[in-house]
Design a protein around this motif. Structure first.
Motif, PDB file in Angstrom:
ATOM      1  N   SER A 177      44.247 -39.475  17.397  1.00 33.53           N
ATOM      2  CA  SER A 177      43.542 -38.268  17.815  1.00 33.53           C
ATOM      3  C   SER A 177      43.620 -38.179  19.326  1.00 33.53           C
ATOM      4  O   SER A 177      44.367 -38.906  19.967  1.00 33.53           O
ATOM      5  CB  SER A 177      42.083 -38.328  17.364  1.00 33.53           C
ATOM      6  N   LEU A 178      42.857 -37.271  19.889  1.00 32.48           N
ATOM      7  CA  LEU A 178      42.865 -37.100  21.336  1.00 32.48           C
ATOM      8  C   LEU A 178      41.701 -37.827  21.981  1.00 32.48           C
ATOM      9  O   LEU A 178      41.337 -37.553  23.115  1.00 32.48           O
ATOM     10  CB  LEU A 178      42.832 -35.621  21.696  1.00 32.48           C
ATOM     11  N   PHE A 179      41.098 -38.768  21.236  1.00 29.89           N
ATOM     12  CA  PHE A 179      39.980 -39.517  21.792  1.00 29.89           C
ATOM     13  C   PHE A 179      40.487 -40.486  22.858  1.00 29.89           C
ATOM     14  O   PHE A 179      41.501 -41.156  22.686  1.00 29.89           O
ATOM     15  CB  PHE A 179      39.273 -40.304  20.682  1.00 29.89           C
ATOM     16  N   LYS A 233      41.766 -33.240  40.859  1.00 31.90           N
ATOM     17  CA  LYS A 233      42.293 -32.128  41.638  1.00 31.90           C
ATOM     18  C   LYS A 233      43.801 -32.215  41.780  1.00 31.90           C
ATOM     19  O   LYS A 233      44.401 -33.271  41.659  1.00 31.90           O
ATOM     20  CB  LYS A 233      41.612 -32.068  42.985  1.00 31.90           C
ATOM     21  N   GLY A 261      40.042 -34.765  24.065  1.00 32.28           N
ATOM     22  CA  GLY A 261      40.725 -33.571  24.564  1.00 32.28           C
ATOM     23  C   GLY A 261      41.873 -33.944  25.460  1.00 32.28           C
ATOM     24  O   GLY A 261      42.319 -35.087  25.479  1.00 32.28           O
ATOM     25  N   ILE A 262      42.353 -32.935  26.190  1.00 29.39           N
ATOM     26  CA  ILE A 262      43.514 -33.133  27.041  1.00 29.39           C
ATOM     27  C   ILE A 262      43.057 -33.403  28.462  1.00 29.39           C
ATOM     28  O   ILE A 262      42.259 -32.655  29.021  1.00 29.39           O
ATOM     29  CB  ILE A 262      44.429 -31.897  26.975  1.00 29.39           C
ATOM     30  N   LEU A 263      43.555 -34.494  29.012  1.00 26.48           N
ATOM     31  CA  LEU A 263      43.177 -34.863  30.375  1.00 26.48           C
ATOM     32  C   LEU A 263      44.024 -34.084  31.370  1.00 26.48           C
ATOM     33  O   LEU A 263      45.155 -33.695  31.065  1.00 26.48           O
ATOM     34  CB  LEU A 263      43.388 -36.368  30.567  1.00 26.48           C
ATOM     35  N   PRO A 264      43.480 -33.836  32.571  1.00 27.37           N
ATOM     36  CA  PRO A 264      44.262 -33.091  33.564  1.00 27.37           C
ATOM     37  C   PRO A 264      45.493 -33.863  34.027  1.00 27.37           C
ATOM     38  O   PRO A 264      45.575 -35.083  33.863  1.00 27.37           O
ATOM     39  CB  PRO A 264      43.279 -32.872  34.705  1.00 27.37           C
ATOM     40  N   ASP A 265      46.449 -33.136  34.610  1.00 27.91           N
ATOM     41  CA  ASP A 265      47.725 -33.721  35.018  1.00 27.91           C
ATOM     42  C   ASP A 265      47.568 -34.911  35.945  1.00 27.91           C
ATOM     43  O   ASP A 265      48.326 -35.865  35.877  1.00 27.91           O
ATOM     44  CB  ASP A 265      48.567 -32.667  35.750  1.00 27.91           C
ATOM     45  N   ARG A 302      27.065 -34.608  36.262  1.00 30.36           N
ATOM     46  CA  ARG A 302      28.412 -34.896  36.735  1.00 30.36           C
ATOM     47  C   ARG A 302      28.427 -36.318  37.242  1.00 30.36           C
ATOM     48  O   ARG A 302      27.480 -36.768  37.883  1.00 30.36           O
ATOM     49  CB  ARG A 302      28.791 -33.971  37.891  1.00 30.36           C
ATOM     50  N   GLN A 361      32.223 -34.278  33.622  1.00 34.81           N
ATOM     51  CA  GLN A 361      30.980 -33.588  33.320  1.00 34.81           C
ATOM     52  C   GLN A 361      30.589 -33.867  31.889  1.00 34.81           C
ATOM     53  O   GLN A 361      31.409 -33.779  30.991  1.00 34.81           O
ATOM     54  CB  GLN A 361      31.182 -32.085  33.491  1.00 34.81           C
ATOM     55  N   ARG A 409      44.913 -40.391  36.269  1.00 35.19           N
ATOM     56  CA  ARG A 409      45.609 -41.655  36.072  1.00 35.19           C
ATOM     57  C   ARG A 409      44.782 -42.769  36.686  1.00 35.19           C
ATOM     58  O   ARG A 409      43.792 -42.501  37.362  1.00 35.19           O
ATOM     59  CB  ARG A 409      47.015 -41.619  36.662  1.00 35.19           C
ATOM     60  N   ARG A 446      43.407 -45.218  24.443  1.00 40.03           N
ATOM     61  CA  ARG A 446      43.620 -43.979  23.700  1.00 40.03           C
ATOM     62  C   ARG A 446      43.653 -44.281  22.218  1.00 40.03           C
ATOM     63  O   ARG A 446      44.232 -45.265  21.786  1.00 40.03           O
ATOM     64  CB  ARG A 446      44.942 -43.329  24.105  1.00 40.03           C
ATOM     65  N   ASP A 447      43.038 -43.423  21.451  1.00 42.22           N
ATOM     66  CA  ASP A 447      43.107 -43.544  20.007  1.00 42.22           C
ATOM     67  C   ASP A 447      44.482 -43.054  19.562  1.00 42.22           C
ATOM     68  O   ASP A 447      44.933 -42.001  19.997  1.00 42.22           O
ATOM     69  CB  ASP A 447      42.008 -42.683  19.379  1.00 42.22           C
ATOM     70  N   PRO A 448      45.200 -43.844  18.700  1.00 48.12           N
ATOM     71  CA  PRO A 448      46.566 -43.444  18.352  1.00 48.12           C
ATOM     72  C   PRO A 448      46.649 -42.155  17.533  1.00 48.12           C
ATOM     73  O   PRO A 448      47.668 -41.471  17.564  1.00 48.12           O
ATOM     74  CB  PRO A 448      47.108 -44.638  17.552  1.00 48.12           C
TER      75      PRO A 448
END
Lengths: 153, 650
Positions: A71-73, A123, A91-95, A55, A106, A98, A67-69
């Motif tokens: 994909s989710l990279f 959090k 993937g998808i980052l948490p809300d 971690r 992790q 920022r 951000r890659d235009p």
């Protein structure tokens, strides 16, 4: 031994053996599944092992999110205001992810000194900072105080 | 307005009454003074009354937006609907503790009212122990976390708002139910301590304690199930159990509480396991307190951690040490006096229930180790680490699998002595049937026999079939079988229902863990994705205004085997008061599967990062929890618990 005592002995033996096996398995499983926390300074100093799940935490560096235009990279840098580490994630980052937000990622370090994250945690409270990150920042002497309000209150 | 001050005074009065409650009846019971013992009931009623007044005062401050109260200002807002303003009472640390003592006082009142058939000295002692616990929590609130503190003279005109995660139906129901369970174990604890104090640990004691323990256990089960359901739809990830330290904090008392419920059955029916039962009662409540410490002290990184305040952590830690240390000391002095009233054979229902207890306690110890290991390492200055879910899964799943095997055997076995031959006769058919039916079901669902899924389904069938076998045994000698089916005791139906709940839960866990599917992708308007017979078409997003938030609402058209099936509207909300962003997932619930769609972050050209999920049998998790809850409540309502001890004498 009376039959009754024999029965009790069996019962006790059963419990002891059972508990022994459980404790052994528990400790083994524990040793296999702990994720150590490293601050960017520690990672820069080469303390973090490669190819082991770790971690890492810090503040997201302003302007470092790319951000890659198609994909989710996404790649970004985290810092303890002393050293920075690049994190890559698909993937998808948490809300609450920022710039300037304290996060914990992790994943494992690859050979280029980049953290391949499998999970990014932020959090659900804008004033909340993961304790590990707060301590790492305090160690680096860079604890930011939000203006005009108590921290974590 | 002086309402908040009134609340504070009421709380101080409740503290005074709790001090009287903790001492007067106890002295009376020791000296055999009936007058002093009789003070227990009115004092309990008074304590409840003043705690309720205090709670209502805080509720009033929330309802009428009294932002001069710090706690209201930091947890509420005028734009919040009234029902969230009220549930915001327990949306933060201070108020949730007030809810805690209110429920404690309510349990105390319930014991005071529902204990007419108990000897006077036992009632006095039980209520006195409740009084001691209440003192601890009143002091905790008054000294470290009063919800009635004021911002004076200049207070804010607008509140900081409730954390948007908590602006949900889940907040209204989850904490009260969970606390009902946590605090309910205080009653079991009080009965155990009262028994130790009086030195009268007999089957009657177990019968008095049983319904209370079972009700507390049922509420805790419901609380945990509601928490899991809430996390599932609200956190936007579609996960239902994270092995988060706070979840573990509620699971540990549940595991020990489950052991206690079973061990009490043995103590009541057979008069054995007395000291073990008492120990479990002490541990169940201690683990509830430990849970409070872990959640409220801020030592853990968790979705539930509100604020870290070392003073509060220290206070609970001291309380924990006093409760555990004191009760174990008392136990050490008195345990030697306990005598078993009967003996039992190696293979008997007693032994099998002991196996159940050992497995549950070992599971609990393992969860405890995984939860506090990072804390210990950190306290020793050996680095920061976290224990991952694989640890918990690797140990918890096999332990529970073993327990399910014994669950079936335990139901069929007899008290005192069971012959191996009888067990074999009774169990071979359910055993073979469970393996065949389980494998057939797994195959028909997935077209393969994945090891853990097959094991789970087979074990669920095993539990159901052995339960049916037991039902059949009870009816075999009756002439009217159908009528007999409705003539068993409520506690028996409760047991069957709760065990059925376990089987349902196991099916849910096995299928949703292995056969869930998830796609994270970037979707532009017009993009589509097909899996598991469902096609998801992203049609774009539009702006929506809510009462206290603005939102981007995605429109996703779902086709089932190319036929139009549903429209789903996941949202990304911005709560304006705090500037929080929240994911509001769209869920199409179903008995055999959920479709779960959540928006990630917006990308250029109207595209969004989207998470699509297929969750097979996920509802069965909570259905199982509900069945267990109703089973517990049904068992506790058995009329035999309400029988008077000495019919005419009273």
């Amino acid at each position: 031994m009376t039959p009754k005592r024999k029965q009790r002995l069996f019962l006790v033996l059963f419990i002891v053996v059972g508990v022994g096996i459980s404790v052994g398995l528990t400790l083994f499983a524990l040793s296999q599944n702990i994720n150590l926390f490293y601050s960017p300074t520690q990672i820069a100093a080469g303390e973090a092992p490669q190819d082991t799940r770790i971690r890492a935490g810090g503040m997201v560096v302003e302007g470092s999110i790319k951000r890659d235009p198609d994909s989710l990279f996404v790649s970004f840098e985290i810092t303890d205001y002393d050293k920075t580490v690049t994190v890559e994630y698909v993937g998808i980052l948490p809300d609450l992810f920022r710039e300037g937000q304290g996060i914990v990622a992790q994943g494992s370090m690859n050979e280029h000194g980049v953290l391949d994250a499998v999970e990014v945690l932020a959090k659900h409270d804008e004033n909340y900072m993961p304790p590990e990150v707060a301590e790492a920042l305090a160690k680096a002497g860079k604890m930011p105080m939000p203006e005009g309000q108590e921290f974590n209150k | 307005m002086i309402i908040p001050e009134l609340g504070e005074y009421a709380l101080i009065l409740a503290l005074c009454l709790s001090i009287l409650l903790a001492t007067v009846p106890l002295v009376g019971a020791t000296r055999g003074n009936a007058l002093w013992m009789d003070f227990a009931r009115p004092l309990s009623k008074g304590m409840f009354f003043f705690t309720l007044v205090s709670f209502l005062c805080l509720g009033w401050s929330f309802l009428y937006n009294d932002f001069s109260v710090v706690y209201v200002a930091s947890n509420s807002n005028t734009a919040l609907p009234w029902y969230f303003r009220l549930s915001a009472i327990w949306g933060g640390h201070e108020g949730s503790l007030l809810l805690w003592v209110l429920i404690l006082a309510a349990w105390t009142l319930a014991v005071a009212l529902k204990s007419r058939n108990l000897p006077q000295d036992i009632v006095a002692r039980v209520l006195a122990v409740m009084g001691w616990i209440a003192i601890g929590f009143y002091l905790f609130i008054l000294f470290t976390s009063s919800p009635f503190e004021r911002y004076l003279p200049g207070f804010p005109q607008e509140g900081a708002d409730l954390n948007p995660l908590l602006q949900d139906f889940g907040l209204i129901v989850h904490p009260p139910m969970l606390y009902m369970g946590y605090v309910g174990f205080a009653v079991s604890f009080a009965f155990a301590i009262a028994a130790l104090l009086s030195g009268r640990l007999d089957a009657a004691w177990a019968r008095w304690s049983r319904p209370w323990t079972t009700v507390a256990w049922a509420f805790l089960t419901l609380g945990i199930a509601l928490g899991s359901w809430w996390a599932y739809y609200e956190l936007g990830w579609g996960g239902w159990w994270f092995w988060d330290p706070v979840e573990n904090a509620s699971l540990m008392p549940w595991l020990v509480g489950t052991a206690l419920v079973h061990s009490l059955a043995v103590t009541e029916k057979r008069g054995v396991f007395k000291s073990w039962t008492v120990l479990l009662a002490i541990f169940a409540f201690s683990l509830s307190l430990l849970g409070t410490f872990l959640v409220r002290s801020g030592v853990l990184t968790s979705v539930h951690a509100f604020a870290s305040d070392p003073e509060r952590g220290l206070f609970i830690l001291i309380m924990l040490v006093v409760v555990i240390g004191g009760s174990l000391l008392l136990y050490a002095f008195r345990a030697g006096q306990m005598r078993s009233e009967s003996s039992f054979g190696l293979l008997s229902r007693e032994s099998l229930l002991l196996v159940n207890n050992v497995l549950l306690v070992v599971s609990c110890a393992m969860v405890l180790l995984g939860t506090i290991y990072p804390l210990i390492i950190d306290a020793l200055g050996m680095g920061k680490l976290s224990v991952g879910p694989p640890y918990f899964n690797a140990l918890f799943v096999p332990l529970m699998a073993i327990m399910l095997v014994f669950m079936g055997i335990g139901m069929i076995s007899r008290w005192k002595q069971t012959s191996l031959k009888m067990l074999a006769q009774q169990l071979w058919l359910p055993g073979v049937a469970a393996v065949l039916i389980g494998m057939a079901l797994t195959w028909s669902y997935s077209g393969e026999l994945a090891p853990w899924v097959t094991l789970g389904i087979v074990l669920a069938c095993w539990v159901v079939l052995t339960g049916m076998r037991d039902q059949y045994n009870r009816l075999r000698h009756r002439s009217e079988k159908l009528a007999g089916l409705f003539k068993q005791s409520r506690s028996y139906y409760g047991m069957q229902l709760a065990h059925l709940g376990v089987a349902v839960l196991v099916v849910g866990v096995a299928l949703v863990s292995v056969y869930s599917e998830q796609r994270d992708l970037r979707m532009q308007p017009g993009d589509s994705m097909t899996f598991r017979d469902y096609t998801f078409i992203f049609e774009g997003s539009k702006h929506v205004e809510g009462p206290n938030y603005t939102s981007d609402q995605g429109q996703i058209k779902v086709l089932y085997r190319d036929e139009p099936y549903a429209e789903m509207y996941p949202e990304k909300r911005l709560y304006t008061a705090r500037g929080n962003v929240m994911t509001e997932a769209a869920i199409d619930p179903g008995f055999t599967r959920d479709l779960y769609v959540a928006l990630g972050e917006p990308r250029e050209n109207g595209a969004w990062a989207v998470r699509l999920q297929y969750k097979p049998y996920v509802r069965w998790l909570w259905l199982g929890g509900l069945l267990m809850t109703f089973g517990g409540l049904l068992a506790a309502s058995d009329p035999r618990y309400r029988k008077r001890l000495r019919p005419a004498a009273a």
